[in-house]
Design an enzyme around this catalytic site. Structure first.
Site, short mmCIF file in Angstrom:
data_model
loop_
_atom_site.label_atom_id
_atom_site.label_comp_id
_atom_site.label_asym_id
_atom_site.label_seq_id
_atom_site.Cartn_x
_atom_site.Cartn_y
_atom_site.Cartn_z
N GLU A 290 26.68 15.49 37.79
CA GLU A 290 26.59 16.71 39.41
C GLU A 290 27.34 16.85 40.88
O GLU A 290 27.75 15.75 41.57
CB GLU A 290 25.53 16.78 40.33
CG GLU A 290 24.49 17.42 40.53
CD GLU A 290 23.88 17.35 42.07
OE1 GLU A 290 22.52 18.10 42.27
OE2 GLU A 290 24.14 16.05 42.45
N HIS B 52 15.58 20.24 37.88
CA HIS B 52 14.31 19.63 39.21
C HIS B 52 14.43 20.59 40.81
O HIS B 52 13.82 19.85 41.38
CB HIS B 52 14.08 18.19 39.23
CG HIS B 52 15.57 17.59 39.48
ND1 HIS B 52 16.65 17.47 39.06
CD2 HIS B 52 15.42 16.72 40.45
CE1 HIS B 52 17.72 16.84 39.74
NE2 HIS B 52 17.05 16.39 40.64
N ASP B 53 15.53 20.85 40.80
CA ASP B 53 16.50 21.23 42.45
C ASP B 53 15.98 22.46 42.57
O ASP B 53 16.85 23.13 43.20
CB ASP B 53 17.78 20.82 42.58
CG ASP B 53 17.67 19.32 43.03
OD1 ASP B 53 16.94 18.45 43.50
OD2 ASP B 53 19.18 18.68 42.62
N ASP C 128 19.72 8.83 34.97
CA ASP C 128 20.23 9.74 36.19
C ASP C 128 20.83 8.37 37.51
O ASP C 128 20.02 7.11 37.72
CB ASP C 128 19.45 10.09 36.95
CG ASP C 128 20.09 11.20 38.09
OD1 ASP C 128 20.92 10.84 38.74
OD2 ASP C 128 19.21 12.55 38.02
N ASP D 272 24.77 11.84 39.08
CA ASP D 272 24.28 12.51 40.71
C ASP D 272 25.04 12.97 41.93
O ASP D 272 26.12 11.82 41.88
CB ASP D 272 22.97 11.27 41.59
CG ASP D 272 21.98 12.39 42.31
OD1 ASP D 272 21.84 13.64 41.86
OD2 ASP D 272 22.21 12.20 43.53
O1 ISL Z 1 24.41 21.11 47.40
C1 ISL Z 1 22.94 21.56 47.20
C2 ISL Z 1 22.89 23.13 47.72
O2 ISL Z 1 22.23 22.69 48.89
C3 ISL Z 1 22.27 20.71 46.60
O3 ISL Z 1 21.33 21.28 45.25
C4 ISL Z 1 22.66 19.61 45.89
O4 ISL Z 1 23.32 20.48 44.95
C5 ISL Z 1 21.98 19.05 45.63
O5 ISL Z 1 20.56 18.78 46.90
C6 ISL Z 1 22.38 17.42 45.61
O6 ISL Z 1 21.28 17.17 44.28
C7 ISL Z 1 20.91 15.66 43.97
O7 ISL Z 1 20.87 15.19 45.02
C8 ISL Z 1 20.26 15.14 45.98
C9 ISL Z 1 18.89 15.03 44.69
O8 ISL Z 1 17.50 15.18 46.13
C10 ISL Z 1 18.29 15.74 43.98
O9 ISL Z 1 17.22 15.49 43.36
C11 ISL Z 1 19.21 15.66 43.02
O10 ISL Z 1 19.57 16.79 41.71
C12 ISL Z 1 20.39 13.37 46.34
O11 ISL Z 1 20.73 12.07 46.04
#
Ligand code: ISL
Length: 634
Positions: free
Chosen positions: A340, A411-412, A181, A282
């Site tokens: 992402e 994981h989100d 990642d 990310d």
């Molecule tokens: O856009 C969103 C809606 O609020 C979020 O889901 C967003 O896509 C996400 O928070 C981004 O995620 C990634 O970056 C973050 C981290 O906390 C997440 O775990 C990661 O997947 C910051 O690095």
């Protein structure tokens, strides 16, 4: 074309970005995109919208839209239905590991790299090809590793670089691959670059972050952080504000600085030289911010739940920076990249991933994770019928030179099975149905750890059980206006910790084979029943089905990976489609509802795999079946 307020909606729809924005707005209003096909609607000029929508679309929104539309005149990539070019990663099944919660070999309650190594037999037997590890780098863990302190060091709790090399060698020796990642929109505030930037503004790292002048009482703009509150923190040491789109300890890098881009490319090469097979990147679409960092529109803020996003989700140098990074790193290796990209739609996604563009191989679009009009924190039952519309659209309209990831969990997000059936009924069938979709549509299946066990959400009974910074910040915010029970109910609907509870490997509590110590986050409620040991012993388990459907994808590769996609039937309840290639045709038939449904009668075939005993007459609730077609009915 130069867009102005006199441009019509139809003209805006011709631009990739315009098309994505209009789709998104219509989707959040729960209106179909074909609304714009209506000549009256299509001929509306932008300047008419504020009046016609009674202010719903305002001047500020129009200005932001016009800036974005005029920043990039690349036309849409046309959809020519040609067979996709072969690539190893198109044939791969991906599996995401959240290392903290996968397997703890050291007994400290936190998963680690040696723990992952002990589970490679399990992963190989499952049939997955590529492992994606959520961040394993040195980090103070404000955001569980997404706040990196040192890109070239392994997080102490997870092990050492030697442990990593040993894991990578084991993965490769099994013919599998491993991707990492890459979090480079921001670093931890404890990263040496940030510390140097903070304390030596005139030094080599002085311009590595987004610093702005001002007074301590007024942030430079109205941008929100994704994790509640303002996106700015005042640093008295430097007498300036610094931008952080996520937590206060995740400082946004200044990608307009060529030295930042050089350093990122070189750290990427450092890992690629070590042998990793690619990266999940990310929030990579957030790296280019609009010049001057202007205030965000309140309308967009309301629609998207975050103010300011229109100024960085598709910034002016995004394509340029991605291409440059690709040329200086990925292009020199045979690797895969998955961006992402929250907020990126199908057309702009195609511009970021088409094989002719040299940017990324795939992007994660999250539109399938909630039904239109809903957001992650809403407590609602997900109607699976939306997936028929969503995937039919993407499978037909995503250009042949692009490839989409197929996923329902990460994981989100809460567990998908719990979103679909909060009551827990039909859990096994729904889990298997989702896996069937992932392994039979065109694209790359991404399984998230525990999905193959059919794990559901966990009820967090008190805030002390929650670990995630996003949820903790939100809880503090909610408590200003709600009581504890109401705030917890909201958290339980959308909390990321649902997916982060540790993997239950055995049926024996309290550690369930995950740890001999105290787990860093509570074990899932399901652990006593949904663990790998129990799943192994039960031939009807989700785990056995997952192995079978992954094997099927490999066996019928020409049809299921590279083959054509043809949707069948008109019922909204049943998603049926043909995948054809290599002289074979497969029919996939899925009942997207919890009630019996009419079978698709157009095609006959031999059943290769099903998630239940097929009924003679109607399809059973959530029935999922794959047939080898022997004869097409007239
Ligand atoms: O856009 C969103 C809606 O609020 C979020 O889901 C967003 O896509 C996400 O928070 C981004 O995620 C990634 O970056 C973050 C981290 O906390 C997440 O775990 C990661 O997947 C910051 O690095």
């Amino acid at each position: 074309m130069n867009y102005t307020k006199d441009s019509t909606l139809r003209q805006v729809l011709q631009s990739p970005l315009g098309s994505d924005v209009i789709s998104r707005v219509l989707q959040s209003l729960q209106k179909p995109l074909r609304l714009v096909d209506n000549p009256v609607v299509g001929n509306l000029r932008l300047r008419q919208l504020p009046g016609l929508t009674r202010g719903l679309v305002d001047e500020e929104f129009l200005c932001a839209l016009l800036t974005l539309l005029n920043a990039d005149d690349t036309p849409k990539i046309s959809v020519i239905p040609t067979p996709p070019a072969p690539a190893w990663w198109k044939e791969s099944v991906f599996y995401q590991i959240y290392p903290r919660s996968f397997c703890d070999a050291s007994g400290d309650g936190v998963g680690d790299l040696p723990g992952i190594r002990t589970k490679l037999d399990y992963l190989q037997a499952l049939g997955v090809d590529v492992l994606w590890l959520s961040p394993i780098y040195d980090s103070p863990n404000d955001d569980m590793g997404y706040d990196i302190r040192d890109y070239q060091k392994i997080m102490a709790e997870f092990g050492t670089l030697e442990d990593f090399d040993a894991l990578l060698a084991d993965v490769h020796s099994r013919g599998m691959r491993l991707i990492l990642d890459l979090v480079v929109n921001h670093t931890s505030d404890e990263h040496a670059w940030f510390q140097s930037s903070l304390h030596a503004p005139d030094g080599p790292y002085g311009d590595y972050y987004l610093w702005r002048d001002g007074t301590p009482d007024a942030p430079p703009n109205n941008w929100d952080s994704f994790f509640s509150g303002s996106a700015w923190t005042w640093y008295p040491e430097r007498g300036q504000w610094a931008l952080h789109l996520f937590s206060k300890k995740q400082m946004d890098l200044n990608w307009d600085n060529a030295a930042v881009r050089r350093d990122v490319a070189s750290l990427v090469c450092w890992w690629l030289d070590r042998g990793v097979d690619g990266f999940r990147m990310d929030v990579i679409n957030l790296i280019s911010k609009a010049p001057g960092l202007p205030n965000g529109s309140k309308l967009v803020g309301g629609l998207m739940g975050i103010t300011g996003i229109e100024h960085y989700f598709y910034g002016p140098h995004l394509h340029e920076y991605l291409r440059e990074l690709c040329q200086n790193s990925f292009d020199r290796y045979n690797v895969v990249t998955v961006g992402e990209t929250p907020g990126i739609g199908r057309e702009t996604g195609a511009l970021m991933t088409h094989e002719s563009r040299g940017e990324l191989d795939m992007i994660f679009n999250f539109d399938q994770l909630e039904t239109p009009g809903h957001a992650r924190w809403d407590d609602y039952a997900y109607d699976l019928r939306y997936l028929r519309t969503y995937y039919t659209d993407w499978q037909r309209r995503y250009p042949a030179g692009c490839w989409m990831p197929l996923f329902f969990e990460n994981h989100d997000n809460p567990r998908m099975v719990s979103k679909v059936r909060p009551d827990g009924v039909w859990r096994t069938e729904v889990s298997k149905l989702l896996l069937t979709l992932q392994c039979t549509l065109r694209g790359a299946p991404f399984l998230y750890q525990g999905q193959e066990l059919g794990l559901g959400n966990t009820k967090f009974a008190a805030i002390s059980e929650v670990r995630d910074v996003e949820a903790l910040n939100l809880y503090a915010e909610l408590r200003k206006t709600m009581d504890d029970a109401a705030a917890l109910a909201k958290l339980n609907a959308g909390c990321r910790d649902h997916a982060r509870t540790p993997m239950p490997w055995t049926a024996q509590g309290p550690g369930y084979g995950f740890t001999g110590g105290t787990p860093w986050l509570r074990m899932p409620d399901d652990a006593p029943t949904h663990n790998a040991e129990a799943a192994e012993a039960d031939a009807a388990s989700v785990l056995h089905y997952a192995r079978a459907v992954i094997a099927l994808r490999r066996q019928y590769r020409e049809a299921l990976v590279y083959g054509s996609f043809t949707p069948l039937g008109r019922s909204k309840d049943v998603f049926a489609y043909l995948r054809a290639g290599g002289g074979q045709t497969l029919l996939v038939e899925l009942n997207l509802t919890g009630t019996p449904a009419r079978r698709c009668r157009q095609v006959r075939g031999r059943c290769l795999l099903a998630n239940c005993t097929l009924g003679e007459g109607r399809m059973r609730p959530y029935e999922a079946a794959v047939y080898l077609v022997t004869e097409a009915a007239r």
